[in-house]
Structures are given as structure tokens and as C-alpha cells.
Design a protein around this motif. Structure first.
Motif, PDB file in Angstrom:
ATOM      1  N   ALA A  26      41.617  46.273  41.363  1.00  0.00           N
ATOM      2  CA  ALA A  26      41.299  46.439  39.933  1.00  0.00           C
ATOM      3  C   ALA A  26      41.695  47.837  39.461  1.00  0.00           C
ATOM      4  CB  ALA A  26      39.817  46.193  39.690  1.00  0.00           C
ATOM      5  N   PHE A  27      41.382  48.845  40.260  1.00  0.00           N
ATOM      6  CA  PHE A  27      41.745  50.219  39.912  1.00  0.00           C
ATOM      7  C   PHE A  27      43.268  50.370  39.840  1.00  0.00           C
ATOM      8  CE2 PHE A  27      42.946  54.506  41.304  1.00  0.00           C
ATOM      9  CZ  PHE A  27      42.384  55.247  40.275  1.00  0.00           C
ATOM     10  N   LEU A  37      49.299  49.201  35.196  1.00  0.00           N
ATOM     11  CA  LEU A  37      49.587  48.679  33.860  1.00  0.00           C
ATOM     12  C   LEU A  37      49.751  49.796  32.834  1.00  0.00           C
ATOM     13  CD1 LEU A  37      47.341  45.496  33.692  1.00  0.00           C
ATOM     14  CD2 LEU A  37      49.824  45.609  33.892  1.00  0.00           C
ATOM     15  N   ALA A  38      48.940  50.845  32.951  1.00  0.00           N
ATOM     16  CA  ALA A  38      49.094  51.988  32.046  1.00  0.00           C
ATOM     17  C   ALA A  38      50.457  52.654  32.267  1.00  0.00           C
ATOM     18  CB  ALA A  38      47.971  52.985  32.262  1.00  0.00           C
ATOM     19  N   ILE A  68      44.771  48.765  36.707  1.00  0.00           N
ATOM     20  CA  ILE A  68      44.597  49.575  35.499  1.00  0.00           C
ATOM     21  C   ILE A  68      45.610  50.714  35.469  1.00  0.00           C
ATOM     22  CG2 ILE A  68      43.018  51.150  34.316  1.00  0.00           C
ATOM     23  CD1 ILE A  68      40.737  49.284  35.397  1.00  0.00           C
TER      24      ILE A  68
END
Length: 191
Positions: free
Chosen positions: A89-90, A96-97, A93
Motif C-alpha cells: 500500500a505504501f 502512483l505519485a 502511493i
């Protein structure tokens, strides 16, 4: 406690390197669980893969949870699930950024396109290993027929793979085994 640490490390590696989602993670889980740590053999791995495909939710989480439970009960299951989900999950994020910032750059587009064939080779390798096991259990002809029928059902009739797997499990549970039929025939011949 050592097995919980190993479960965490194995799940962490799979979660971090399973680029492309659940299907691309399956060969990585197999590498860690069967080949590296030898927590189970290929047959049992195939069984948990089939079971995980029938249940809802992300396949990596289900497989890590089962392996964790099998190796170290509750502590193993919790450690394996956390180690596979939180870092992923980290990373998602962060990635994707990063990708949204540089998505129009040719090197980013090349990087995302280059991963696809690698995942394809990983899945092909796992598929060939499963076919080899199926050949040993069912034989080539039955394995090929079952694969062809499954392909038609999934791709052309649009039946979900979980329904096919559940149907096969029910068939195996309900049908009389060949061994018990042979034993009945022997009993009739001697009596």
C-alpha cells in the motif's frame, strides 16, 4: 519466532516485487514458499492456489494468510498479511505519485511496458510447472482436455474461474473413486 520473521520477510518480498497485481505475485509466492523455505510442496501450493482463487479478495493476501497460518498459526498469519499489505500500500502511493508526475516521460512508459513480458514469463513458468504436475496426476490427455474446456468456459462463455474450480471440487468429492469401485469388484469376485 524465527518462522514468523521468515514469513514476514517472504511476504514483504512478494508484496514489494509483485508488480502487476495478484497473478504476477503467484510465481513469487511459489518461489518463497516451495523453493526457498520449503514450507509446502508443489501439490499443496497448487491446492491453496485453487482455493484462494475461489474466495473473494486479493489472492496475495489470502495466500500469505494461509501460509502464515500453516507455518506459525495466528502470529504467522497476522505477520504474513501485514508484511504483504502494508508495504505494498505504501509503495503503491509513492509509485502512483511518482508515475503521475512523470507519466509522459519516455523512460517511465518504457519501464511500465518492460514489466509486462517479465510477468508473462513468470506466469508461463508457473503454468508449465502446474501442467507437469497435472500430467503426473491426470495424464497428458486429461490435462489438455481439462485446460481446453476451462479456456472455453472462461474466455468464450464467460464463466468465472471460481465457479469452474468449485464445480471440479464438488465433482471430485461426489464421484465414486476408481479405487473403491475396484475394491467392490474384487469383493464380488471372491464372494
Amino acid at each position: 519466532m524465527g518462522e514468523v520473521v521468515n514469513l514476514s520477510l517472504a511476504s514483504f518480498r512478494v508484496g514489494m516485487l509483485g508488480f502487476g497485481g495478484g497473478p504476477s505475485s503467484i510465481p513469487l509466492v511459489q518461489k518463497e514458499v516451495v523453493e526457498k523455505y520449503k514450507w509446502m510442496d508443489d501439490d499443496e501450493f497448487g491446492d491453496i492456489l485453487a482455493l484462494a482463487n475461489t474466495l473473494p479478495g486479493p489472492i496475495l493476501t489470502k495466500m500469505c494468510g494461509y501460509v502464515g497460518w500453516r507455518v506459525a498459526k495466528w502470529p504467522g498469519m497476522i505477520a504474513a498479511i501485514i508484511a504483504s499489505v502494508i508495504p505494498t500500500a505504501f509503495l503503491m502511493i509513492v509509485l502512483l505519485a511518482f508515475l503521475s508526475t512523470f507519466q509522459n516521460k519516455p523512460w517511465v512508459q518504457g519501464m511500465t511496458k518492460a514489466v509486462i513480458p517479465i510477468v508473462g514469463v513468470m506466469l508461463l513458468t508457473l503454468t508449465l510447472q502446474f501442467f507437469q504436475k497435472a500430467k503426473d496426476g491426470l495424464g497428458w490427455l486429461a490435462s489438455i482436455i481439462l485446460a481446453a474446456v476451462s479456456l472455453v468456459l472462461m474466455q468464450f462463455i464467460h464463466i468465472h474461474p471460481a465457479i469452474i474450480i468449485v464445480a471440479l471440487i464438488l465433482y471430485v468429492l461426489i464421484k465414486p473413486s476408481r479405487k473403491s469401485s475396484e475394491e467392490k469388484e474384487k469383493g464380488r469376485g471372491t464372494g
